[in-house]
Design a protein around this motif. Sequence first.
Motif, mmCIF file in Angstrom:
data_model
loop_
_atom_site.group_PDB
_atom_site.id
_atom_site.type_symbol
_atom_site.label_atom_id
_atom_site.label_comp_id
_atom_site.label_asym_id
_atom_site.label_seq_id
_atom_site.Cartn_x
_atom_site.Cartn_y
_atom_site.Cartn_z
ATOM 1 N N THR A 33 0.740 -1.195 -0.070
ATOM 2 C CA THR A 33 -0.136 0.205 0.040
ATOM 3 C C THR A 33 0.925 1.221 -0.098
ATOM 4 N N GLN A 34 0.401 2.496 -0.083
ATOM 5 C CA GLN A 34 0.947 3.591 -0.076
ATOM 6 C C GLN A 34 -0.236 4.662 0.465
ATOM 7 N N SER A 35 0.362 5.940 0.871
ATOM 8 C CA SER A 35 -0.438 6.906 1.590
ATOM 9 C C SER A 35 -1.417 7.589 0.540
ATOM 10 N N VAL A 36 -2.547 8.064 0.760
ATOM 11 C CA VAL A 36 -3.609 8.650 -0.156
ATOM 12 C C VAL A 36 -2.956 9.785 -0.608
ATOM 13 N N LYS A 486 1.428 18.273 9.739
ATOM 14 C CA LYS A 486 1.384 17.194 10.540
ATOM 15 C C LYS A 486 0.920 16.015 9.846
ATOM 16 N N PRO A 487 1.236 14.908 9.737
ATOM 17 C CA PRO A 487 0.641 13.672 9.311
ATOM 18 C C PRO A 487 -0.921 13.155 10.084
ATOM 19 N N VAL A 488 -1.842 13.022 9.113
ATOM 20 C CA VAL A 488 -3.089 12.707 9.928
ATOM 21 C C VAL A 488 -3.565 12.141 8.771
ATOM 22 N N ILE A 489 -4.871 11.125 9.571
ATOM 23 C CA ILE A 489 -5.833 10.302 8.623
ATOM 24 C C ILE A 489 -6.813 11.608 7.959
ATOM 25 N N ARG A 490 -6.743 11.350 6.687
ATOM 26 C CA ARG A 490 -7.856 12.289 5.804
ATOM 27 C C ARG A 490 -9.238 12.074 6.202
ATOM 28 N N LYS A 491 -9.992 13.045 6.624
ATOM 29 C CA LYS A 491 -11.374 12.825 7.277
ATOM 30 C C LYS A 491 -12.343 12.687 5.900
#
Length: 545
Positions: A33-36, A486-491
């Motif tokens: 996988t890779q980040s969005v 900052k790194p965050v989970i995308r809403k």
Amino acid sequence: MEKSALQIARAAYQPKLPRGLKGAVKAVEGAATQSVDNQEEIKALFPNTYGMPLVEFVPGEEKSYEPMNVGIILSGGQAPGGHNVITGLFDAVKRLNPANRLYGFILGPGGLVDHNYMELTKEIVDEYRNTGGFDMIGSGRTKLEKVEQFEKGLEIIRELGIKAIVIIGGDDSNTNACVLAEYYAAKNYGVQVIGCPKTIDGDLKNDQIETSFGFDTACKTYSELIGNIERDCNSARKYWHFIKVMGRSASHIALECALQTQPNICLVSEEIEEKAMSLDDIVAYIANAVAVRAADGNNFGTVVIPEGVIEFIPAIKKLIAQLNDVLALPEAKNISRDEQVDFAKSHLTAENLAVFNSLPEGVARQLALDRDPHGNVQVSLIETEKLLSEMVAKKLDAMKAEGKFVGKFAAQHHFFGYEGRCAAPSNFDADYCYALGTSAAQLIAAGKTGYMAIVKNTTAPADEWKAGGVPITMMMNMEKRNGEMKPVIRKALVELDGKPFKTFAAQRDRWARETAYVYPGPIQYWGPTEVCDQPTKTLALEQSK
């Protein structure tokens, strides 16, 4: 603990599990996988937990597992079903090896740092099966983000012989879980960290997470209440009810409740932003609907409002973004609350200052003062429902003077928040959460860290659900928080080209004019006689011999 008849009947409910989690389980790995977004930055920040494969659980062959201890943390606001994540995890770790032990950290992530914990035994866990709330071990909003916290937590992890920590939370809590997993992996400490997706707001979802737990129950609970208000509204025929519902960063709850109850008006924050509507545009939209219904002789109606709507009005959003930066400045830390408004105003651009000065004084002060632990405006404290109804009343007075409004307007106000957060979980949430807890146990058994437990294919019968895990880094991007990237989970926001919104948009003009209300009724309107046919306690006591 004394229990109601409902709790006793509900405790006997056995949550359903997906086929892949029944009996012996095998973990099948998928593609890397890779980040969005911001792949290079996220990879650099999470070198040990980036790019890991998706995992799906399928029936496997029996095998033995070494004994292990697991810790569990509830983080952030309550959501129906949290106790079932714990019971699912407990049952699964005991099935893996009866010698396994589960420890709950008290009052959230702070319990890990402060070494405040309790062992969760069968006697304790059985008391909370299929119940709402987080009261088994409590929750908290401490952010796990500092090395000292990680190291302090490690002390109790070592003392209790804990192999893995499961963190149940929303996007911020799971971001912190990912940071913790990366730190322990980088240090080679051998401690796994697994997340579970929780938030009634419904904004923690993506290609891998179909829904966050608690959303189903909260929407049913709010829809029951909205339906009750609509019934009263249609009976009294003299009030416009302005109903604010949870949902700071997205309008999923408001939209779902609108689809369930068909109110006259439902605002969708994402559409307001897309259309660059001003506060006055919104007020005019509501006032015109009131006028049209009044012309038909209907001086009543319902308006559903997502709590975060004010943040989505582009001009106000720009103002809030600058206020967040200004109030994150070092010199802002040393000023009193009385000085904060003037300090903020002195640093605003001319455009943002004009917007600030145009707002009602109470709202302007609110925007400039209170922040939550993540540095965000506490929009739930802004009484948007009252703000809008007052502005609509003024607009209607002006319309009346021009002969464009012939009717009466009187408002009632409601905010549904706490009413839904700890409701008894619906069958869906009871099953979904139990499966999430079971998945978390299997991710630990498979040696995974930095993963979130997931359950997919959730519109099929529970037996056909697909359980597994997704690397948390896959859901991350870089965003500005407290003045820093900052790194965050995308809403996940409401998609305006998605089917739920399009279905709503196709009907709302009719709902605005007609009285097309739907009354869903209570979510617990089911089950055995001793639950459904109880007289009131008053009547029972009055007639007892």
